[in-house]
Design a protein around this motif. Structure first.
Motif, PDB file in Angstrom:
ATOM      1  N   ARG A 158       0.826  -1.212   0.000  1.00  0.00           N
ATOM      2  CA  ARG A 158       0.000   0.000   0.000  1.00  0.00           C
ATOM      3  C   ARG A 158       0.857   1.258   0.000  1.00  0.00           C
ATOM      4  NH1 ARG A 158      -1.821   3.344   4.023  1.00  0.00           N
ATOM      5  NH2 ARG A 158      -1.181   1.970   5.738  1.00  0.00           N
ATOM      6  N   ALA A 162       1.212   4.099  -3.117  1.00  0.00           N
ATOM      7  CA  ALA A 162       0.908   5.515  -2.897  1.00  0.00           C
ATOM      8  C   ALA A 162       2.102   6.394  -3.236  1.00  0.00           C
ATOM      9  CB  ALA A 162       0.471   5.731  -1.452  1.00  0.00           C
ATOM     10  N   LEU A 167       1.590  10.338  -4.537  1.00  0.00           N
ATOM     11  CA  LEU A 167       0.685  10.928  -3.551  1.00  0.00           C
ATOM     12  C   LEU A 167       1.491  11.568  -2.429  1.00  0.00           C
ATOM     13  CD1 LEU A 167      -2.141   8.256  -3.043  1.00  0.00           C
ATOM     14  CD2 LEU A 167      -2.323  10.461  -4.211  1.00  0.00           C
ATOM     15  N   GLU A 170       0.908  12.814   3.393  1.00  0.00           N
ATOM     16  CA  GLU A 170      -0.268  12.989   4.245  1.00  0.00           C
ATOM     17  C   GLU A 170      -1.513  12.337   3.667  1.00  0.00           C
ATOM     18  OE1 GLU A 170       0.278  16.981   1.993  1.00  0.00           O
ATOM     19  OE2 GLU A 170       1.520  15.396   2.885  1.00  0.00           O
ATOM     20  N   HIS A 171      -1.447  11.897   2.393  1.00  0.00           N
ATOM     21  CA  HIS A 171      -2.599  11.251   1.759  1.00  0.00           C
ATOM     22  C   HIS A 171      -2.394   9.758   1.521  1.00  0.00           C
ATOM     23  CE1 HIS A 171      -4.356  15.120   1.370  1.00  0.00           C
ATOM     24  NE2 HIS A 171      -3.626  15.536   0.353  1.00  0.00           N
ATOM     25  N   TRP A 172      -1.312   9.187   2.036  1.00  0.00           N
ATOM     26  CA  TRP A 172      -1.069   7.776   1.809  1.00  0.00           C
ATOM     27  C   TRP A 172      -2.180   6.896   2.396  1.00  0.00           C
ATOM     28  CZ3 TRP A 172       4.897   7.232   3.075  1.00  0.00           C
ATOM     29  CH2 TRP A 172       5.618   7.840   2.043  1.00  0.00           C
ATOM     30  N   ASN A 173      -2.820   7.369   3.454  1.00  0.00           N
ATOM     31  CA  ASN A 173      -3.874   6.573   4.077  1.00  0.00           C
ATOM     32  C   ASN A 173      -5.186   6.601   3.292  1.00  0.00           C
ATOM     33  OD1 ASN A 173      -2.502   5.457   6.279  1.00  0.00           O
ATOM     34  ND2 ASN A 173      -2.733   7.326   7.474  1.00  0.00           N
ATOM     35  N   LEU A 174      -5.214   7.307   2.157  1.00  0.00           N
ATOM     36  CA  LEU A 174      -6.406   7.234   1.312  1.00  0.00           C
ATOM     37  C   LEU A 174      -6.584   5.825   0.748  1.00  0.00           C
ATOM     38  CD1 LEU A 174      -6.154  10.598  -0.687  1.00  0.00           C
ATOM     39  CD2 LEU A 174      -7.748  10.029   1.169  1.00  0.00           C
ATOM     40  N   LEU A 175      -5.497   5.071   0.643  1.00  0.00           N
ATOM     41  CA  LEU A 175      -5.582   3.682   0.219  1.00  0.00           C
ATOM     42  C   LEU A 175      -5.742   2.797   1.449  1.00  0.00           C
ATOM     43  CD1 LEU A 175      -2.748   3.437  -2.483  1.00  0.00           C
ATOM     44  CD2 LEU A 175      -5.198   3.746  -2.843  1.00  0.00           C
ATOM     45  N   ARG A 176      -6.755   1.977   1.445  1.00  0.00           N
ATOM     46  CA  ARG A 176      -6.948   1.029   2.536  1.00  0.00           C
ATOM     47  C   ARG A 176      -6.020  -0.160   2.328  1.00  0.00           C
ATOM     48  NH1 ARG A 176     -11.549  -3.362   1.953  1.00  0.00           N
ATOM     49  NH2 ARG A 176      -9.801  -4.438   2.895  1.00  0.00           N
TER      50      ARG A 176
END
Length: 217
Positions: A158, A162, A167, A170-176
């Motif tokens: 994941r 990202a 990405l 700060e947006h890496w957690n947009l992917l589950r």
């Protein structure tokens, strides 16, 4: 030379997955269900007509990749940089056990915050950097139009995706996180690499598995 498609494939289930223990780079094999998952997913991934296969060198990813070897005849290229995040002294602990040692770390992890996995482990940026380096070298070493499969792990896969796509951190957690033996698809298009499928598990949600790719795209 650059590959046209990269398939990031998470390994099948292990006993530690089933019981919620942190694995990191501990060499835990697939359990019985994980072996079945690998064989089932391999038959589906083979429909993409992959041309090369890379894998983390841990047992669970090697066993997962071997299922694809059985139906495709591909050779496994082992790549240690595809390993899971190193959790150091936390290996083998559940989140409840970790909470007794470091409750603040558990709270941060559950909120999606980047936390070094013990004093001897890695953080997200370190994992992403090595995985992106591996993805870049792998794709650029393959012939134009090739389709690469990377058998690896949930968190490192994941984070690698990202960061490889550019990405912001700060947006890496947009992917589950992907499920055991699910996969993601990245296609090289005129404006760069794009995520065209994520957490795929079966033919009903596989985007265009046999369509030819434009090697110039």
């Amino acid at each position: 030379m650059t590959a046209s498609r990269m398939i990031i494939w998470r390994h099948g289930r292990t006993e530690w997955n089933a019981t919620g223990l942190m694995q990191g780079q501990e060499d835990i094999p697939l359990d019985e269900l994980g072996q079945l998952q690998a064989k089932t997913a391999a038959r589906l991934i083979a429909t993409y007509n992959p041309t090369s296969l890379y894998a983390s060198d841990l047992s669970r990813t090697r066993q997962t990749a071997e299922a694809l070897v059985e139906v495709s005849g591909l050779k496994i290229n082992f790549e240690p940089r595809l390993r899971e995040i190193h959790v150091g002294s936390w290996a083998g602990l559940s989140h409840d056990q970790l909470a007794e040692i470091d409750a603040e770390a558990v709270i941060k992890i559950k909120s999606g915050e980047d936390v070094r996995r013990s004093a001897t482990g890695e953080d997200h940026r370190e994992v992403a950097d090595r995985v992106v380096q591996a993805y870049t070298e792998i794709t650029e070493s393959e012939p134009d139009g090739s389709i690469v499969v990377c058998a690896m792990h949930g968190l490192s896969g994941r984070l690698g995706i990202a960061a490889f796509l550019g990405l912001p951190e700060e947006h890496w957690n947009l992917l589950r996180g992907m499920d055991n033996c699910a996969w993601a698809i990245l296609d090289r298009q005129p404006l760069g690499w794009r995520l065209t499928g994520y957490n795929l598990t079966g033919l009903t949600d596989v985007p265009d598995p046999v369509a030819p790719l434009d090697p110039k795209s």
